[in-house]
Write an enzyme that holds these catalytic residues in place. Structure first.
Site, short mmCIF file in Angstrom:
data_model
loop_
_atom_site.label_atom_id
_atom_site.label_comp_id
_atom_site.label_asym_id
_atom_site.label_seq_id
_atom_site.Cartn_x
_atom_site.Cartn_y
_atom_site.Cartn_z
N ARG A 139 3.50 2.28 -8.27
CA ARG A 139 3.69 0.74 -9.32
C ARG A 139 4.08 1.08 -10.69
O ARG A 139 4.80 0.34 -10.87
CB ARG A 139 1.67 0.53 -10.44
CG ARG A 139 1.68 0.88 -8.98
CD ARG A 139 0.08 0.98 -9.03
NE ARG A 139 -1.20 -0.34 -10.05
CZ ARG A 139 -1.87 -0.29 -10.22
NH1 ARG A 139 -2.98 -0.01 -9.87
NH2 ARG A 139 -2.26 -1.93 -11.07
N LEU A 161 -7.35 6.65 -4.54
CA LEU A 161 -6.53 5.67 -4.35
C LEU A 161 -6.91 4.92 -5.56
O LEU A 161 -8.20 4.58 -5.20
CB LEU A 161 -6.91 5.10 -2.89
CG LEU A 161 -6.61 6.21 -1.97
CD1 LEU A 161 -6.15 5.08 -0.54
CD2 LEU A 161 -4.67 6.27 -1.75
N ASP A 162 -6.35 3.96 -5.97
CA ASP A 162 -6.51 2.93 -7.27
C ASP A 162 -7.44 2.14 -5.67
O ASP A 162 -7.37 2.23 -4.66
CB ASP A 162 -5.46 2.10 -7.76
CG ASP A 162 -5.08 3.12 -8.54
OD1 ASP A 162 -5.47 3.72 -8.47
OD2 ASP A 162 -3.76 2.34 -8.63
N ALA A 163 -8.59 1.57 -7.36
CA ALA A 163 -9.37 0.69 -6.26
C ALA A 163 -8.69 -0.46 -5.57
O ALA A 163 -9.09 -0.99 -4.35
CB ALA A 163 -10.15 -0.20 -6.81
#
Length: 407
Positions: A316, A207-209
């Site tokens: 996104r 997962l992205d930060a």
């Protein structure tokens, strides 16, 4: 009559003898099938402390001399589906040939005896439990795998910002703490006693930060292999909750600042985006959950999104570039909403409004269906309520009569 009786007796005797031989022949076959596996020609040293021999075999006759990694992939394809998997275990000193530790370039031939070692338990000394960040909790755990909740702002692994920034850029961002999820897993999860335990648990996807939500981790070699295969084969169903700026054109909005991009929405299957990301086919399924009036943004649309492919920043980019409605707080892909230049960057500093709220998969060992789900983060609800309240308080009386629209 006497001669005939003698002939019949002879036939019966021969038949009985043949029948008597059949059981012994079957017993011989069973004995061959039950023979023990081949043993090394000379005694081998025992495995080191904390390890056990999980598998051993003799390289069969006729096998030409080749590197150990190639032999592992050929004769144990289920355990070593790729050269990377074979090299990894060799480098961890968990492959022995004739009792000796080998390297990735070691050659083996027919008659060599190969052993695969596995850990009897976790080998890493964990941090103190108090070091685990607030909000990072265990959602599910057994001897082979676990699911945790990753708060926003913590990278899955060190080395980058997780939001698309490089390692150097990450040092100056809010998403570059010294420790990562990988660092905290040994403190968060209970050690496993299963054979093949990893030195420390490891995440099996990312997962992205800036993204919060459900994250899977493996505790054994078997779990790593099977979960990685499940993700590669797209057998894991992931659901994300996001808050978008504006209303997508397919829902009656103006498509935000990029209305022409809304044509990429697949009209043959409602609410499915099929648009390439970095030249690779990418598909996202989505549906609206809530549309809220906002004084600052006009509208906020809350959506559920199911990525059918796993491209970098797919959700996104599909939200911003295809729907024309960037995710609230997206510092990388947010643009000028609704053509109002004064709104550029207005949501920066709010954090990314994207959360992995559900994972569905079959347990890699038991086959049991697992559904690990969490509710949306509290800030999602609070932001919608605050924005709508401000709209009601400050907008014109006529425009302020619109309520939230539940989809």
């Amino acid at each position: 009559m006497t001669r005939l009786a003698a002939l019949l007796a002879l036939i019966a005797c021969a038949g009985g003898a043949a029948a008597a031989r059949l059981p012994s022949r079957r017993l011989t076959l069973r004995a061959c099938a039950a023979q023990p596996p081949p043993q090394p020609s000379q005694p081998l040293p025992p495995p080191p402390e904390g390890f056990t021999v999980a598998d051993e075999w003799e390289v069969p006759p006729g096998c030409s001399e080749r590197r150990i990694t190639e032999v592992l992939m050929e004769h144990r394809a289920a355990d070593f589906p790729s050269a990377t998997a074979a090299k990894r275990l060799v480098r961890r000193r968990q492959i022995r040939v004739n009792g000796n530790v080998v390297g990735t370039t070691t050659n083996v031939a027919a008659g060599d005896f190969v052993q695969r070692l596995e850990r009897l338990g976790a080998g890493l000394r964990p941090l103190q439990r108090s070091d685990v960040p607030d909000g990072m909790t265990v959602l599910y755990e057994d001897e082979h795998l676990a699911a945790i909740y990753k708060p926003a702002g913590i990278p899955v692994h060190s080395g980058g910002g997780g939001d698309g920034s490089s390692g150097e850029e990450a040092k100056t961002t809010a998403y570059a703490p010294k420790k990562s999820v990988r660092t905290f897993l040994p403190s968060l999860l209970a050690p496993t006693e299963e054979v093949g335990a990893l030195r420390r648990p490891i995440h099996v996807h990312r997962l992205d930060a800036a993204t919060s939500g459900v994250l899977l981790a493996a505790k054994t070699q078997t779990a790593v292999r099977e979960l990685s295969r499940a993700f590669a084969d797209r057998n894991v169903r992931k659901r994300y909750r996001a808050v978008l700026i504006g209303v997508p054109a397919v829902l009656g909005g103006d498509g935000g600042f990029n209305a022409t991009a809304a044509a990429a929405v697949d009209s043959s299957e409602p609410h499915v985006i099929s648009a390439p990301v970095d030249g690779r086919a990418s598909v996202t399924e989505w549906r609206a959950v809530n549309i809220t009036r906002s004084l600052r943004f006009g509208y906020l649309t809350t959506v559920d999104m199911w990525p059918r492919t796993g491209r970098k920043h797919q959700l996104r980019r599909h939200a911003a570039e295809v729907l024309g409605c960037p995710i609230l707080g997206d510092t990388k892909y947010e643009r000028i909403p609704h053509g109002d230049e004064g709104n550029f960057g207005i949501s920066h500093g709010m954090g990314l409004f994207l959360c992995a709220v559900e994972l569905r998969l079959a347990h890699p060992l038991s086959g049991q269906d697992l559904c690990i789900a969490v509710g949306e983060p509290p800030k999602f609800t609070k932001t919608r309520e605050r924005e709508h309240r401000r709209f009601l308080d400050l907008a014109d009386a006529g425009a302020a009569q619109d309520d939230d629209v539940e989809m």
